[in-house]
Scaffold this active site. Structure first.
Site, PDB file in Angstrom:
ATOM      1  N   ARG A 165       0.829  -1.220   0.000  1.00  0.00           N
ATOM      2  CA  ARG A 165       0.000   0.000   0.000  1.00  0.00           C
ATOM      3  C   ARG A 165       0.867   1.276   0.000  1.00  0.00           C
ATOM      4  NH1 ARG A 165      -2.990  -3.816  -0.726  1.00  0.00           N
ATOM      5  NH2 ARG A 165      -5.090  -4.080   0.152  1.00  0.00           N
ATOM      6  N   SER A 239     -10.694  -0.667   3.062  1.00  0.00           N
ATOM      7  CA  SER A 239      -9.954  -0.737   4.332  1.00  0.00           C
ATOM      8  C   SER A 239      -9.522   0.665   4.724  1.00  0.00           C
ATOM      9  CB  SER A 239      -8.702  -1.600   4.189  1.00  0.00           C
ATOM     10  OG  SER A 239      -9.027  -2.900   3.789  1.00  0.00           O
ATOM     11  N   GLU A 335      -4.880   3.865   5.884  1.00  0.00           N
ATOM     12  CA  GLU A 335      -4.567   3.587   4.472  1.00  0.00           C
ATOM     13  C   GLU A 335      -5.130   4.698   3.586  1.00  0.00           C
ATOM     14  OE1 GLU A 335      -5.697  -0.307   2.333  1.00  0.00           O
ATOM     15  OE2 GLU A 335      -6.578   1.294   1.135  1.00  0.00           O
TER      16      GLU A 335
HETATM   17  P1  FAD Z   1      -8.722   8.489  -5.379  1.00  0.00           P
HETATM   18  O1  FAD Z   1      -9.421   8.130  -4.117  1.00  0.00           O
HETATM   19  O2  FAD Z   1      -9.379   9.448  -6.278  1.00  0.00           O
HETATM   20  O3  FAD Z   1      -7.272   9.022  -5.011  1.00  0.00           O
HETATM   21  C1  FAD Z   1      -6.476   8.330  -4.092  1.00  0.00           C
HETATM   22  C2  FAD Z   1      -5.163   9.113  -3.907  1.00  0.00           C
HETATM   23  O4  FAD Z   1      -4.432   9.124  -5.121  1.00  0.00           O
HETATM   24  C3  FAD Z   1      -5.381  10.592  -3.562  1.00  0.00           C
HETATM   25  O5  FAD Z   1      -4.332  10.994  -2.727  1.00  0.00           O
HETATM   26  C4  FAD Z   1      -5.316  11.282  -4.916  1.00  0.00           C
HETATM   27  O6  FAD Z   1      -4.913  12.636  -4.800  1.00  0.00           O
HETATM   28  C5  FAD Z   1      -4.264  10.447  -5.629  1.00  0.00           C
HETATM   29  N1  FAD Z   1      -4.459  10.336  -7.078  1.00  0.00           N
HETATM   30  C6  FAD Z   1      -5.541   9.808  -7.714  1.00  0.00           C
HETATM   31  N2  FAD Z   1      -5.322   9.798  -9.045  1.00  0.00           N
HETATM   32  C7  FAD Z   1      -4.091  10.337  -9.251  1.00  0.00           C
HETATM   33  C8  FAD Z   1      -3.309  10.609 -10.412  1.00  0.00           C
HETATM   34  N3  FAD Z   1      -3.755  10.335 -11.626  1.00  0.00           N
HETATM   35  N4  FAD Z   1      -2.087  11.182 -10.249  1.00  0.00           N
HETATM   36  C9  FAD Z   1      -1.615  11.481  -8.999  1.00  0.00           C
HETATM   37  N5  FAD Z   1      -2.317  11.257  -7.876  1.00  0.00           N
HETATM   38  C10 FAD Z   1      -3.540  10.679  -7.999  1.00  0.00           C
HETATM   39  N6  FAD Z   1      -7.559  -0.826  -2.522  1.00  0.00           N
HETATM   40  C11 FAD Z   1      -6.730  -1.882  -2.632  1.00  0.00           C
HETATM   41  O7  FAD Z   1      -5.506  -1.732  -2.818  1.00  0.00           O
HETATM   42  N7  FAD Z   1      -7.206  -3.163  -2.573  1.00  0.00           N
HETATM   43  C12 FAD Z   1      -8.510  -3.427  -2.385  1.00  0.00           C
HETATM   44  O8  FAD Z   1      -8.907  -4.578  -2.334  1.00  0.00           O
HETATM   45  C13 FAD Z   1      -9.409  -2.337  -2.257  1.00  0.00           C
HETATM   46  N8  FAD Z   1     -10.733  -2.559  -2.056  1.00  0.00           N
HETATM   47  C14 FAD Z   1     -11.587  -1.498  -1.926  1.00  0.00           C
HETATM   48  C15 FAD Z   1     -12.944  -1.751  -1.739  1.00  0.00           C
HETATM   49  C16 FAD Z   1     -13.846  -0.698  -1.610  1.00  0.00           C
HETATM   50  C17 FAD Z   1     -15.314  -0.998  -1.433  1.00  0.00           C
HETATM   51  C18 FAD Z   1     -13.375   0.636  -1.700  1.00  0.00           C
HETATM   52  C19 FAD Z   1     -14.344   1.772  -1.606  1.00  0.00           C
HETATM   53  C20 FAD Z   1     -12.025   0.895  -1.869  1.00  0.00           C
HETATM   54  C21 FAD Z   1     -11.111  -0.168  -1.987  1.00  0.00           C
HETATM   55  N9  FAD Z   1      -9.722   0.037  -2.168  1.00  0.00           N
HETATM   56  C22 FAD Z   1      -8.879  -1.028  -2.326  1.00  0.00           C
HETATM   57  C23 FAD Z   1      -9.179   1.411  -2.171  1.00  0.00           C
HETATM   58  C24 FAD Z   1      -9.259   2.109  -3.546  1.00  0.00           C
HETATM   59  O9  FAD Z   1     -10.222   1.510  -4.367  1.00  0.00           O
HETATM   60  C25 FAD Z   1      -7.913   2.090  -4.279  1.00  0.00           C
HETATM   61  O10 FAD Z   1      -6.925   2.694  -3.489  1.00  0.00           O
HETATM   62  C26 FAD Z   1      -7.994   2.818  -5.623  1.00  0.00           C
HETATM   63  O11 FAD Z   1      -6.805   2.629  -6.335  1.00  0.00           O
HETATM   64  C27 FAD Z   1      -8.255   4.308  -5.473  1.00  0.00           C
HETATM   65  O12 FAD Z   1      -8.526   4.813  -6.772  1.00  0.00           O
HETATM   66  P2  FAD Z   1      -9.266   6.189  -6.995  1.00  0.00           P
HETATM   67  O13 FAD Z   1      -9.193   6.504  -8.432  1.00  0.00           O
HETATM   68  O14 FAD Z   1     -10.623   6.142  -6.405  1.00  0.00           O
HETATM   69  O15 FAD Z   1      -8.323   7.174  -6.155  1.00  0.00           O
HETATM   70  N1  EPU Z   2     -11.077 -10.250  10.330  1.00  0.00           N
HETATM   71  C1  EPU Z   2     -11.727 -10.275  11.545  1.00  0.00           C
HETATM   72  N2  EPU Z   2     -12.708  -9.367  11.755  1.00  0.00           N
HETATM   73  C2  EPU Z   2     -13.071  -8.458  10.826  1.00  0.00           C
HETATM   74  C3  EPU Z   2     -12.392  -8.423   9.594  1.00  0.00           C
HETATM   75  C4  EPU Z   2     -11.381  -9.346   9.352  1.00  0.00           C
HETATM   76  O1  EPU Z   2     -11.424 -11.101  12.411  1.00  0.00           O
HETATM   77  O2  EPU Z   2     -13.992  -7.675  11.100  1.00  0.00           O
HETATM   78  C5  EPU Z   2     -10.052 -11.271  10.044  1.00  0.00           C
HETATM   79  C6  EPU Z   2     -10.577 -12.290   9.021  1.00  0.00           C
HETATM   80  O3  EPU Z   2     -11.308 -13.303   9.629  1.00  0.00           O
HETATM   81  C7  EPU Z   2      -9.299 -12.796   8.406  1.00  0.00           C
HETATM   82  C8  EPU Z   2      -8.378 -11.571   8.460  1.00  0.00           C
HETATM   83  O4  EPU Z   2      -8.936 -10.686   9.427  1.00  0.00           O
HETATM   84  O5  EPU Z   2      -8.765 -13.821   9.188  1.00  0.00           O
HETATM   85  C9  EPU Z   2      -8.197 -10.885   7.123  1.00  0.00           C
HETATM   86  O6  EPU Z   2      -9.460 -10.430   6.644  1.00  0.00           O
HETATM   87  P1  EPU Z   2      -9.776 -10.268   5.080  1.00  0.00           P
HETATM   88  O7  EPU Z   2      -9.410 -11.509   4.349  1.00  0.00           O
HETATM   89  O8  EPU Z   2     -11.176  -9.774   4.956  1.00  0.00           O
HETATM   90  O9  EPU Z   2      -8.750  -9.203   4.567  1.00  0.00           O
HETATM   91  P2  EPU Z   2      -8.224  -7.857   5.195  1.00  0.00           P
HETATM   92  O10 EPU Z   2      -6.845  -8.091   5.711  1.00  0.00           O
HETATM   93  O11 EPU Z   2      -9.209  -7.295   6.143  1.00  0.00           O
HETATM   94  C10 EPU Z   2      -7.039  -7.074   3.011  1.00  0.00           C
HETATM   95  C11 EPU Z   2      -6.910  -5.791   2.274  1.00  0.00           C
HETATM   96  C12 EPU Z   2      -8.104  -5.593   1.369  1.00  0.00           C
HETATM   97  C13 EPU Z   2      -8.128  -6.727   0.364  1.00  0.00           C
HETATM   98  C14 EPU Z   2      -8.240  -8.055   1.128  1.00  0.00           C
HETATM   99  C15 EPU Z   2      -8.107  -9.235   0.200  1.00  0.00           C
HETATM  100  C16 EPU Z   2      -5.570  -4.275   3.584  1.00  0.00           C
HETATM  101  C17 EPU Z   2      -5.534  -3.072   4.452  1.00  0.00           C
HETATM  102  N3  EPU Z   2      -6.773  -4.683   3.186  1.00  0.00           N
HETATM  103  O12 EPU Z   2      -8.150  -6.941   3.878  1.00  0.00           O
HETATM  104  O13 EPU Z   2      -7.927  -4.363   0.653  1.00  0.00           O
HETATM  105  O14 EPU Z   2      -9.216  -6.595  -0.515  1.00  0.00           O
HETATM  106  O15 EPU Z   2      -7.176  -8.147   2.099  1.00  0.00           O
HETATM  107  O16 EPU Z   2      -6.794  -9.320  -0.274  1.00  0.00           O
HETATM  108  O17 EPU Z   2      -4.517  -4.801   3.250  1.00  0.00           O
HETATM  109  C18 EPU Z   2      -8.347  -2.041   0.711  1.00  0.00           C
HETATM  110  O18 EPU Z   2      -7.118  -1.878   0.654  1.00  0.00           O
HETATM  111  O19 EPU Z   2      -9.143  -1.072   0.723  1.00  0.00           O
HETATM  112  C19 EPU Z   2      -8.897  -3.388   0.765  1.00  0.00           C
HETATM  113  C20 EPU Z   2     -10.195  -3.645   0.845  1.00  0.00           C
END
Ligand code: FAD
Ligand code: EPU
Length: 339
Positions: A165, A239, A335
């Site tokens: 991240r 997250s 994050e």
């Molecule tokens: P924004 O929120 O618009 O921007 C994020 C940051 O990047 C800001 O600081 C912004 O200024 C900067 N930025 C954006 N675009 C540019 C650009 N072109 N040039 C320079 N700076 C820029 N993330 C994960 O890694 N794994 C996950 O599994 C994951 N699951 C998610 C699930 C949900 C339901 C949600 C809501 C979010 C999740 N995220 C996850 C977080 C998010 O989706 C990612 O970080 C995504 O890449 C953000 O993209 P965005 O375009 O919305 O960025």
């Molecule tokens: N857990 C709990 N309680 C909760 C949530 C999770 O006990 O309320 C435990 C689960 O049971 C599991 C562990 O925590 O044992 C991990 O949970 P999960 O697999 O849901 O993944 P996570 O670590 O919570 C991360 C990323 C996600 C990504 C998933 C799958 C981070 C900060 N988050 O979540 O990314 O989608 O793994 O790879 O690394 C994001 O970055 O926004 C994001 C959603």
């Protein structure tokens, strides 16, 4: 010239649904438009804020500077060899649309990253990752515009300092570069990554006999939709915190006190803890205060039930951090990008 608008509500531009206002706002679709907008920035005292899909941002304050929505389009094959296809994607392309495009062409590498919200341009910002894969594994290079120098610079993977991240764009170069496009290196022959436990179980439940990138993508989508709240229904930014790493000795000490502690060994000998578990064990899962809350299925996700302010969400995140620290002695780090 692209118009700079004033006092634009940002609720629809961030998935947490925070109702803040941009003093100045414009969208751009090319580097020339971007350059012109920066030239005409009415508030040069504050660096412009670049927005993609707004899915990893918390608007804690009103935005007194210029907010620029990146809408640069484009999906083009720029190179091809026996094993790989190199696709240059405009920063404004929706990430999951890019994933779907790759799935349609049968190009592997991003299937585990299905359904991550947001745009291509933000994907290198925090080296997006899910289900055992991070974009650094398919990243070839990107082009970025330097806000002060007005030059376009090329970054290869080694220049980006990708980590969990993390990247230089989130770190030392924060607010200095606007990512214009990203070139990804996709595989013609898939190497499946189903090591993340839940994927294997879901593929089995789906009754998949012949593994394909489309099946892996569907398994990831099924898992994600079962756990993570849909921002269209309930405001969230995924997250809210990173999973923290601790040294092995401290992990052993904690594990003795909490035998159910969830931890994964890192290559460097430290152990990554599940922040969701720590937060749940600290009693926050499903907690609600006004319209700010901790999601009932995933404690790592903070939610806005409607009219929470950025400050409400931030205050809740502070309380969660303090409480996890006092129970476990572990420091959580946000994050999401707080602005
Ligand atoms: P924004 O929120 O618009 O921007 C994020 C940051 O990047 C800001 O600081 C912004 O200024 C900067 N930025 C954006 N675009 C540019 C650009 N072109 N040039 C320079 N700076 C820029 N993330 C994960 O890694 N794994 C996950 O599994 C994951 N699951 C998610 C699930 C949900 C339901 C949600 C809501 C979010 C999740 N995220 C996850 C977080 C998010 O989706 C990612 O970080 C995504 O890449 C953000 O993209 P965005 O375009 O919305 O960025
Ligand atoms: N857990 C709990 N309680 C909760 C949530 C999770 O006990 O309320 C435990 C689960 O049971 C599991 C562990 O925590 O044992 C991990 O949970 P999960 O697999 O849901 O993944 P996570 O670590 O919570 C991360 C990323 C996600 C990504 C998933 C799958 C981070 C900060 N988050 O979540 O990314 O989608 O793994 O790879 O690394 C994001 O970055 O926004 C994001 C959603």
């Amino acid at each position: 010239m692209t118009q700079i608008q004033q006092n634009i509500p940002l609720r629809q531009y961030n998935t947490l649904g925070i109702d803040t206002v941009a003093r100045y706002f414009a969208a751009f679709s090319s580097v020339n438009e971007l350059s012109e907008l920066i030239e005409n920035n009415p508030n040069t005292g504050i660096a412009p804020l670049i927005l993609g899909g707004g899915s990893n941002i918390l608007f804690k304050n009103h935005m007194n500077g210029l907010v620029l929505k990146n809408d640069i389009p484009g999906l083009n094959i720029v190179k091809e060899d026996a094993d790989h296809v190199y696709v240059k994607a405009g920063a404004g392309e929706v990430w999951h649309k890019f994933v779907q495009y790759c799935l349609q062409q049968n190009w592997a590498g991003v299937e585990n990253l299905s359904l991550i919200p947001g745009c291509v341009g933000a994907s290198p910002m925090q080296n997006i990752g899910a289900y055992g894969v991070e974009i650094k594994e398919v990243f070839e290079e990107l082009e970025a515009f330097h806000v002060n120098d007005k030059t376009v610079q090329v970054f290869r993977a080694a220049d980006c300092a990708f980590g969990y991240r993390e990247s230089v764009f989130k770190g030392k170069y924060r607010n200095q570069f606007v990512i214009l496009n990203v070139t990804y290196r996709l595989n013609k022959k898939p190497t499946f990554n189903t090591s993340y436990g839940a994927i294997g179980q879901e593929l089995e439940r789906m009754g998949v006999q012949d593994l394909s990138i489309q099946a892996v993508s569907q398994a990831v989508i099924n898992i994600r939709t079962s756990k993570l709240p849909d921002p269209a229904k309930i405001g969230n930014a995924g997250s809210f915190f990173k999973n923290p790493s601790v040294d092995a000795a401290f992990y052993e000490q904690l594990k003795k006190a909490y035998p159910h502690l969830v931890g994964y060994p890192n290559a460097d000998g430290t152990v990554k803890l599940a922040a969701g578990w720590l937060i749940e064990q600290s009693g926050w899962k499903g907690y609600r205060r006004g319209d700010a809350g901790v999601h009932e299925k995933q404690a790592l996700v903070l939610v806005n039930y409607g009219n929470a302010t950025g400050q409400d969400i931030y205050d809740l995140s502070e309380d969660v951090m303090k409480s996890v620290h006092s129970k476990f002695g572990v420091e959580l780090e946000r994050e999401v990008n707080v602005v």
